[in-house]
Design a protein around this motif. Sequence first.
Motif, PDB file in Angstrom:
ATOM      1  N   GLN A  74       0.862  -1.175   0.000  1.00  8.86           N
ATOM      2  CA  GLN A  74       0.000   0.000   0.000  1.00  8.86           C
ATOM      3  C   GLN A  74       0.907   1.236   0.000  1.00  8.86           C
ATOM      4  OE1 GLN A  74      -3.236  -0.375   0.034  1.00  8.86           O
ATOM      5  NE2 GLN A  74      -4.005   1.594   0.615  1.00  8.86           N
ATOM      6  N   PRO A  75       0.762   2.177  -0.968  1.00 12.99           N
ATOM      7  CA  PRO A  75       1.607   3.378  -0.943  1.00 12.99           C
ATOM      8  C   PRO A  75       1.433   4.125   0.378  1.00 12.99           C
ATOM      9  CG  PRO A  75       0.398   3.257  -3.004  1.00 12.99           C
ATOM     10  CD  PRO A  75      -0.155   2.184  -2.111  1.00 12.99           C
ATOM     11  N   VAL A  76       2.547   4.555   0.954  1.00  8.96           N
ATOM     12  CA  VAL A  76       2.526   5.230   2.256  1.00  8.96           C
ATOM     13  C   VAL A  76       1.898   6.609   2.136  1.00  8.96           C
ATOM     14  CG1 VAL A  76       4.031   6.287   3.998  1.00  8.96           C
ATOM     15  CG2 VAL A  76       4.505   3.991   3.184  1.00  8.96           C
ATOM     16  N   MET A  77       1.109   6.969   3.150  1.00  7.80           N
ATOM     17  CA  MET A  77       0.572   8.316   3.267  1.00  7.80           C
ATOM     18  C   MET A  77       1.420   9.016   4.331  1.00  7.80           C
ATOM     19  SD  MET A  77      -3.231   9.615   4.319  1.00  7.80           S
ATOM     20  CE  MET A  77      -3.986   9.055   2.811  1.00  7.80           C
ATOM     21  N   ARG A  78       1.909  10.179   4.015  1.00  2.00           N
ATOM     22  CA  ARG A  78       2.794  10.907   4.943  1.00  2.00           C
ATOM     23  C   ARG A  78       2.123  11.143   6.290  1.00  2.00           C
ATOM     24  NH1 ARG A  78       6.247  15.585   2.392  1.00  2.00           N
ATOM     25  NH2 ARG A  78       6.841  15.529   4.576  1.00  2.00           N
ATOM     26  N   ALA A  80       1.129   9.186   8.591  1.00  2.76           N
ATOM     27  CA  ALA A  80      -0.016   8.329   8.910  1.00  2.76           C
ATOM     28  C   ALA A  80       0.460   6.890   9.100  1.00  2.76           C
ATOM     29  CB  ALA A  80      -1.054   8.406   7.793  1.00  2.76           C
ATOM     30  N   ARG A  81      -0.349   6.111   9.793  1.00  3.11           N
ATOM     31  CA  ARG A  81      -0.063   4.698  10.044  1.00  3.11           C
ATOM     32  C   ARG A  81      -1.188   3.871   9.438  1.00  3.11           C
ATOM     33  NH1 ARG A  81      -2.078   1.403  13.687  1.00  3.11           N
ATOM     34  NH2 ARG A  81      -3.107   3.080  14.800  1.00  3.11           N
ATOM     35  N   TRP A  82      -0.825   2.799   8.725  1.00  2.00           N
ATOM     36  CA  TRP A  82      -1.820   1.939   8.077  1.00  2.00           C
ATOM     37  C   TRP A  82      -2.493   1.037   9.100  1.00  2.00           C
ATOM     38  CZ3 TRP A  82      -4.864   1.735   4.210  1.00  2.00           C
ATOM     39  CH2 TRP A  82      -5.464   0.530   3.832  1.00  2.00           C
ATOM     40  N   GLU A  83      -3.820   1.067   9.128  1.00  5.85           N
ATOM     41  CA  GLU A  83      -4.625   0.188   9.979  1.00  5.85           C
ATOM     42  C   GLU A  83      -5.260  -0.837   9.046  1.00  5.85           C
ATOM     43  OE1 GLU A  83      -6.258  -1.407  13.278  1.00  5.85           O
ATOM     44  OE2 GLU A  83      -5.042   0.411  13.356  1.00  5.85           O
ATOM     45  N   PRO A  84      -4.805  -2.101   9.087  1.00 10.85           N
ATOM     46  CA  PRO A  84      -5.341  -3.090   8.142  1.00 10.85           C
ATOM     47  C   PRO A  84      -6.818  -3.389   8.369  1.00 10.85           C
ATOM     48  CG  PRO A  84      -3.629  -4.061   9.552  1.00 10.85           C
ATOM     49  CD  PRO A  84      -3.814  -2.650   9.979  1.00 10.85           C
ATOM     50  N   GLY A  85      -7.489  -3.786   7.305  1.00  8.82           N
ATOM     51  CA  GLY A  85      -8.882  -4.194   7.410  1.00  8.82           C
ATOM     52  C   GLY A  85      -8.993  -5.448   8.272  1.00  8.82           C
ATOM     53  N   TRP A 101      -5.888   4.704   6.672  1.00  6.66           N
ATOM     54  CA  TRP A 101      -4.739   5.397   7.253  1.00  6.66           C
ATOM     55  C   TRP A 101      -5.186   6.203   8.468  1.00  6.66           C
ATOM     56  CZ3 TRP A 101       0.028   4.286   5.854  1.00  6.66           C
ATOM     57  CH2 TRP A 101       0.231   3.700   4.611  1.00  6.66           C
ATOM     58  N   ASN A 102      -4.447   6.085   9.572  1.00  3.67           N
ATOM     59  CA  ASN A 102      -4.684   6.882  10.796  1.00  3.67           C
ATOM     60  C   ASN A 102      -3.636   7.966  10.868  1.00  3.67           C
ATOM     61  OD1 ASN A 102      -6.873   5.493  11.896  1.00  3.67           O
ATOM     62  ND2 ASN A 102      -5.532   3.966  12.807  1.00  3.67           N
ATOM     63  N   ARG A 103      -4.070   9.168  11.083  1.00  8.23           N
ATOM     64  CA  ARG A 103      -3.134  10.306  11.238  1.00  8.23           C
ATOM     65  C   ARG A 103      -2.973  10.643  12.679  1.00  8.23           C
ATOM     66  NH1 ARG A 103      -2.058  13.790   6.629  1.00  8.23           N
ATOM     67  NH2 ARG A 103      -2.813  12.692   4.843  1.00  8.23           N
TER      68      ARG A 103
END
Length: 103
Positions: A74-78, A80-85, A101-103
């Motif tokens: 998954q491309p990273v969002m600046r 933010a942390r990825w919360e998987p489904g 994504w959680n900011r």
Amino acid sequence: MKPLATLRFALLAPLALVAFVSTPAFAQTEIIIQQAPPPQRVEMIPAERPGYAWDRGHWRWEGRGYAWVPGHWQPVMRNARWEPGHWEAHGPNWYWREGHWNR
């Protein structure tokens, strides 16, 4: 155009635009079923890839049963942390919570 109609349009057009713009882009149909998903599969996580976060595989409901969806990058969002489904149990029902994504 009559002055009253012009005033109504002038007031309603911005409200309609705000309602449209404020609708979340990630909104989707909620999936609720009464059959628990199978146990999570063990996946080998590939070597780290700069600029990407690993989104682990999961079971997707296909209407009559579950199908495995393999993990992917998954491309990273600046900032933010990825919360998987994941599936959540509430009483007899199972709910799918989409990854985000959680900011």
